[in-house]
Design a protein around this motif. Structure first.
Motif, PDB file in Angstrom:
ATOM      1  N   PRO A 289      -1.073   9.980   1.789  1.00 20.19           N
ATOM      2  CA  PRO A 289       0.025  10.102   2.849  1.00 20.19           C
ATOM      3  C   PRO A 289       1.099  11.213   2.612  1.00 20.19           C
ATOM      4  O   PRO A 289       1.897  11.301   1.768  1.00 20.19           O
ATOM      5  CB  PRO A 289       0.281   8.425   2.322  1.00 20.19           C
TER       6      PRO A 289
ATOM      7  N   MET B  19      -2.113  11.440   6.919  1.00 17.20           N
ATOM      8  CA  MET B  19      -2.725  11.883   5.723  1.00 17.20           C
ATOM      9  C   MET B  19      -2.912  13.334   6.015  1.00 17.20           C
ATOM     10  O   MET B  19      -3.346  13.696   7.227  1.00 17.20           O
ATOM     11  CB  MET B  19      -3.832  11.168   5.673  1.00 17.20           C
TER      12      MET B  19
ATOM     13  N   THR C 262       0.493   3.487   1.644  1.00 15.47           N
ATOM     14  CA  THR C 262       0.392   4.043   2.858  1.00 15.47           C
ATOM     15  C   THR C 262       1.641   3.898   3.767  1.00 15.47           C
ATOM     16  O   THR C 262       1.824   4.418   4.748  1.00 15.47           O
ATOM     17  CB  THR C 262      -0.730   3.935   3.593  1.00 15.47           C
TER      18      THR C 262
ATOM     19  N   GLU D 194      -5.371  -0.127   4.505  1.00 12.91           N
ATOM     20  CA  GLU D 194      -5.762   0.911   5.668  1.00 12.91           C
ATOM     21  C   GLU D 194      -6.720  -0.032   6.627  1.00 12.91           C
ATOM     22  O   GLU D 194      -7.570  -0.852   6.185  1.00 12.91           O
ATOM     23  CB  GLU D 194      -6.654   1.849   4.993  1.00 12.91           C
TER      24      GLU D 194
ATOM     25  N   GLU E 212      -4.644  -1.058  -2.908  1.00 10.62           N
ATOM     26  CA  GLU E 212      -5.214  -0.452  -1.776  1.00 10.62           C
ATOM     27  C   GLU E 212      -6.638  -1.091  -1.371  1.00 10.62           C
ATOM     28  O   GLU E 212      -7.467  -1.632  -2.245  1.00 10.62           O
ATOM     29  CB  GLU E 212      -5.485   0.963  -1.870  1.00 10.62           C
TER      30      GLU E 212
ATOM     31  N   THR F 183      -0.231   5.722   9.415  1.00 14.32           N
ATOM     32  CA  THR F 183       0.134   6.658   8.159  1.00 14.32           C
ATOM     33  C   THR F 183      -0.514   7.882   8.466  1.00 14.32           C
ATOM     34  O   THR F 183      -1.755   8.063   9.116  1.00 14.32           O
ATOM     35  CB  THR F 183      -0.594   6.192   6.920  1.00 14.32           C
TER      36      THR F 183
ATOM     37  N   ILE G  82      -2.908   1.019   9.992  1.00 11.64           N
ATOM     38  CA  ILE G  82      -2.469   0.014   8.858  1.00 11.64           C
ATOM     39  C   ILE G  82      -2.508  -1.550   9.224  1.00 11.64           C
ATOM     40  O   ILE G  82      -2.289  -1.737  10.603  1.00 11.64           O
ATOM     41  CB  ILE G  82      -1.193   0.315   8.142  1.00 11.64           C
TER      42      ILE G  82
ATOM     43  N   TYR H  33      -2.514   5.829  -4.463  1.00 12.55           N
ATOM     44  CA  TYR H  33      -2.195   7.056  -4.115  1.00 12.55           C
ATOM     45  C   TYR H  33      -1.103   7.822  -5.001  1.00 12.55           C
ATOM     46  O   TYR H  33      -0.972   9.072  -5.338  1.00 12.55           O
ATOM     47  CB  TYR H  33      -1.872   7.198  -2.715  1.00 12.55           C
TER      48      TYR H  33
ATOM     49  N   SER I 108       0.975  -1.428   0.077  1.00 12.16           N
ATOM     50  CA  SER I 108      -0.131   0.049   0.085  1.00 12.16           C
ATOM     51  C   SER I 108       1.021   1.437   0.104  1.00 12.16           C
ATOM     52  O   SER I 108       1.847   1.147   0.796  1.00 12.16           O
ATOM     53  CB  SER I 108      -0.787  -0.126   1.286  1.00 12.16           C
TER      54      SER I 108
END
Length: 226
Positions: A171, A104, A37, A84, A65, A102, A198, A154, A35
């Motif tokens: 992120p 954000m 993240t 996530e 994701e 993470t 996570i 992302y 991911s």
């Protein structure tokens, strides 16, 4: 009755994992769903350590994701993945919460009109195009409150934001690592930035082998980078 069945399934999954660990067989190939993240510094160190520990294991890294991660595991396309955190998973998916989180934040291009505002209320964002994460497999359609463009990861969203196509939740570590200097601006939006937990996930029916268990243990005991 349902609780009894779930207990039996959980015990069976633990026995499967124990059998794999006792066999002491290292996978010839390990497929990991990454991911965006995950902090880039954590990924870099993990890869160096994995290479030193398992030099003869083929390592395949996929990008995914949320629902896409679960789908890849259920189809047997991947052995282990990151997503996530969520409250529940399908019965065939095991998960552990990682100690790292993470961070954000909301970003937009430095040339975007929103970048000139010192303070923005969340509702104001809906008047501008949102760049939103949209996996190949959706859990439930999310009602848009304004114009939307979407992408399945992302890094693509970051690229779209740099080009000035809208605002996006990204992120922060990804922005620091991959966005060209001064191209993105973190917006001062009420309720942001946020910390997101996570989860590390795998398929109970085909639990990770020696290499996968090492990776799981490594991430499970890895704290947030300073």
């Amino acid at each position: 009755m349902l609780g009894y069945v779930q207990s039996i399934l959980a015990a069976s999954a633990r026995l499967d994992e124990l059998a794999v660990s006792l066999s002491e067989e290292t996978e010839a190939r390990l497929t990991f769903v990454l991911s965006d993240t995950l902090h880039p510094d954590v990924l870099e160190e993990m890869l160096f350590r994995f290479d030193a520990r398992f030099p003869h294991t083929e390592f395949e890294c996929l990008i995914g994701e949320e629902e896409d991660v679960i789908d890849l595991l259920q189809k047997g396309r991947a052995h282990i993945g990151l997503t996530e955190a969520r409250e529940s998973y399908p019965t065939d998916i095991a998960a552990i919460r990682l100690p790292m989180q993470t961070h954000m934040a909301i970003y937009t291009s430095a040339t975007h009109p929103l970048a000139a505002q010192s303070r923005i209320e969340a509702d104001e964002l809906h008047g501008w195009r949102e760049l939103r994460l949209n996996t190949y497999l959706e859990r439930e359609p999310v009602l848009a409150q304004g114009p939307v463009w979407s992408a399945p990861n992302y890094l693509l969203l970051l690229s779209m934001a740099v080009q000035g196509f809208g605002w996006c939740a990204l992120p922060s570590a990804l922005v620091e690592e991959f966005a060209p200097a001064k191209t993105l601006v973190q917006l001062n939006v009420s309720g942001w930035p946020r910390s997101v937990a996570i989860d590390l996930v795998w398929n109970k029916r085909s639990p990770p082998g020696t290499a996968g268990n090492w990776l799981r243990h490594y991430l499970q005991h890895k704290a947030d980078p300073v």
